[in-house]
Write an enzyme that holds these catalytic residues in place. Structure first.
Site, PDB file in Angstrom:
ATOM      1  N   ASP A 113      -2.982   4.623  -2.383  1.00 49.21           N
ATOM      2  CA  ASP A 113      -4.074   5.193  -1.607  1.00 49.21           C
ATOM      3  C   ASP A 113      -4.439   6.591  -2.112  1.00 49.21           C
ATOM      4  O   ASP A 113      -3.560   7.423  -2.339  1.00 49.21           O
ATOM      5  CB  ASP A 113      -3.628   5.267  -0.139  1.00 49.21           C
ATOM      6  N   ASP A 116       0.852  -1.181   0.000  1.00 52.58           N
ATOM      7  CA  ASP A 116       0.000   0.000   0.000  1.00 52.58           C
ATOM      8  C   ASP A 116       0.892   1.237   0.000  1.00 52.58           C
ATOM      9  O   ASP A 116       1.750   1.392   0.877  1.00 52.58           O
ATOM     10  CB  ASP A 116      -0.897   0.001   1.248  1.00 52.58           C
ATOM     11  N   HIS A 156     -11.088  -3.170   2.915  1.00 52.41           N
ATOM     12  CA  HIS A 156     -10.953  -2.763   4.317  1.00 52.41           C
ATOM     13  C   HIS A 156     -11.831  -1.567   4.679  1.00 52.41           C
ATOM     14  O   HIS A 156     -11.983  -1.262   5.861  1.00 52.41           O
ATOM     15  CB  HIS A 156      -9.492  -2.427   4.608  1.00 52.41           C
ATOM     16  N   ASP A 157     -12.387  -0.884   3.677  1.00 54.25           N
ATOM     17  CA  ASP A 157     -13.217   0.299   3.916  1.00 54.25           C
ATOM     18  C   ASP A 157     -14.701   0.035   3.699  1.00 54.25           C
ATOM     19  O   ASP A 157     -15.510   0.953   3.815  1.00 54.25           O
ATOM     20  CB  ASP A 157     -12.791   1.449   2.989  1.00 54.25           C
ATOM     21  N   GLU A 180      -6.267   3.907  -5.994  1.00 50.71           N
ATOM     22  CA  GLU A 180      -7.575   4.178  -5.378  1.00 50.71           C
ATOM     23  C   GLU A 180      -7.984   5.578  -5.816  1.00 50.71           C
ATOM     24  O   GLU A 180      -7.317   6.557  -5.503  1.00 50.71           O
ATOM     25  CB  GLU A 180      -7.475   4.108  -3.858  1.00 50.71           C
TER      26      GLU A 180
END
Length: 560
Positions: free
Chosen positions: A199, A98, A329-330, A256
């Protein structure tokens, strides 16, 4: 057909904090991941995406990084990481990291220096502005509630943070910032990692006049999206990153990118744009949003979901590449959100997996999805750990007077902690995740839903996912075939075809708990057919009229 290894891969996302604890401190770690590599090899995945493992004070579960070249204490050491990378590669499993470079932690040495004085050489690593009449520089509202500006008494100026005040935004206008980031990326790639998930990468460029954002009536803050997402220099920055770093390695990159259209994505991930391989969009994740965003949870129609996914499939059909996901994860658990996690838990989990994995794009499995892990419903707000959930509860319940029971239901439906409860390995205490006290409570249904119970059960969700992955390896049509939606107006059935050369896949998914009639369109030739996967036993293969059982799915291979 431009073939690439990352197009043919299946990615498994690990949220390390919740995956496997090896030392009994209640927090997952790198050695725990190493313990479970054979499990992932058995499943058949090709790539692990690790959510952040860098040194961090954990204000936002690792997305606030204080040292990009070291490992969070709770997770282990750089030596542990080297072992993990080596052991994964021995099993032909790649690892992507990440990359969080829109912001750092306020405990990063760059920011500590930046705060010391306006003349410090690191001052311009971040975005500092003077206030206006005792107020912040503009009206922007943070994604984690409150203002995006935090006042610093030492230098009497404000710094920008799109997220938590402990996550100051880096100033990408500064060449030194960009070069420092590129050096760090090369450091990890030279270690041998296989790529990056980036991210909120489309937020690195902001409109430099920092105007007020549009504000809805009764809103406390203005919208930052027009000025802080898909900003004026974002493509310039990513092309530079590609030239300086990404182009030098055979790696996978996925960005993302909230608030993007397909036209935007073709700029980020078009075959010839020299930026990224693919991106995550969130249009299907935003279904059901209302006046309070995801906390409204207004529900949605199947035609809306089909419309969104089909739009993206067709838009990127000849250029770009889709990322396929239900969970991360979100997000809340897919089987709870799009399926039925009670009476038809098994059937709907398998159906959702089929619907996604048979589409064109790279599929992402979030830890626990392959065993049908569900949302959790903690009784007390004190049991939640997610900063977004806790801030929203305080904002909506304690400040704006939203009904507490309604908000708790919204949290049960949508909180990011639904994805972050510990991985359910077996039916022992704490689901085999830890011998200590877990950092967040385990979902009580681990007694029935766990990996150990499923690995040797040929009818389990785990073994169904294993088969979905193997089908992807066996049939090129699953990777490269053209997608076409059928039965566009149906609110019950999601059906589509994939076409490559003289073959066609027919994918049929019943999204309801009722028996539903499926009739194959007359222009699809069903004379030569082979059932390659289904979540029920199938005895009648007459495709003219199929009575689909609750959440039934079937995939047929047809010869054209």
């Amino acid at each position: 057909m431009n073939k690439k290894w990352w197009k043919e891969s299946v990615v498994y996302q690990i949220y390390p904090r919740s995956f496997k604890d090896s030392n009994g401190d209640g927090i997952g770690d790198l050695k725990g991941i190493i313990e479970k590599l054979d499990y992932l090899k058995e499943l058949g995945i090709d790539v692990i995406w690790l959510s952040p493992i860098y040194k961090s004070p954990n204000d936002d579960n690792g997305y606030d990084i204080s040292d990009y070249r070291d490992i969070m204490d709770e997770f282990g050491s750089l030596e542990d990481f080297d072992v993990l990378l080596d052991e994964a590669h021995k099993r032909n499993i790649k690892i992507i990291m990440d990359l969080v470079v829109n912001h750092t932690s306020d405990e990063h040495r760059w920011f500590i220096e930046s705060k010391k004085s306006v003349d410090n050489k690191f001052r311009d690593y971040y975005v500092w502005k003077n206030g206006k009449d005792g107020q912040p520089p503009n009206n922007w509202g943070s994604f984690f509630s409150g203002s995006t500006w935090e006042y610093d008494e030492e230098t009497e100026m404000y710094y920008l943070h799109l997220f938590s005040k402990k996550q100051p935004d880096l100033n990408w206008e500064n060449n030194e910032v960009r070069n420092s980031v590129y050096d760090m990326m090369k450091w990890w790639l030279d270690k041998g990692i296989d790529g990056f998930r980036m991210d909120v990468i489309n937020m690195i460029s902001k409109v430099q006049t920092f105007p007020d954002g549009p504000k809805e009536e009764n809103a406390s803050y203005g919208d930052i999206v027009p000025y802080a997402i898909n900003g004026p220099r974002v493509h310039e920055f990513l092309k530079e990153m590609h030239k300086e770093v990404l182009s030098k390695y055979d790696i996978m990159t996925v960005g993302e990118t909230p608030a993007v259209s397909p036209e935007d994505v073709l700029k980020y991930a078009g075959e010839n744009e020299e930026e990224l391989n693919m991106v995550f969009h969130f249009e299907h994740m935003d279904l059901g949003f209302g006046p309070e965003g995801k906390w409204s949870n207004l529900g949605f129609k199947l035609t809306e979901l089909k419309g969104i996914l089909t739009k993206w499939q067709k838009a990127l059909e000849n250029d770009g590449w889709n990322s396929l996901y239900w969970d991360n994860h979100d997000q809340p658990r897919a089987v709870s959100r799009f399926g039925n996690d009670k009476e038809y838990w098994l059937e709907s989990a398998k159906m959702l997996g089929t619907c996604l994995h048979m589409m064109k794009g790279t599929p992402y499995i979030f830890q626990g999805e392959e065993i049908g892990m569900t949302n959790v419903a903690f009784d007390n707000i004190e049991d939640y750990r997610d900063i977004e959930t806790l801030n929203s509860y305080e904002e909506l319940v304690e400040k704006k007077g939203k009904n507490k029971e309604e908000m708790m239901q919204a949290i049960h439906d949508r909180s990011r902690d639904n994805a972050r409860t510990p991985m359910q390995w077996d039916d022992s205490e704490n689901a085999g995740f830890t011998l200590g006290e877990p950092w967040i409570k385990v979902n009580p249904n681990y007694i029935n839903i766990n990996a150990k119970a499923q690995i040797d059960d040929k009818d389990s969700i785990f073994n169904y996912y294993k088969k979905l992955i193997s089908i992807r390896k066996e049939y090129p049509i699953v990777v490269y075939g053209r997608y076409d939606l059928i039965l566009e107006e149906s609110e019950k059935i999601y059906a589509y075809t994939r076409t490559l050369d003289n073959e066609k896949l027919l994918v049929i998914c019943n999204f309801t708990e009722k028996e539903t009639l499926f009739q194959t369109p007359s222009d699809i030739n069903t004379n030569s057919q082979k059932l390659i996967i289904s979540n029920y036993d199938v005895f009648n293969h007459d495709l003219t009229n199929i009575v689909l059982r609750p959440y039934e799915t079937r995939v047929y291979l047809l010869q054209i």
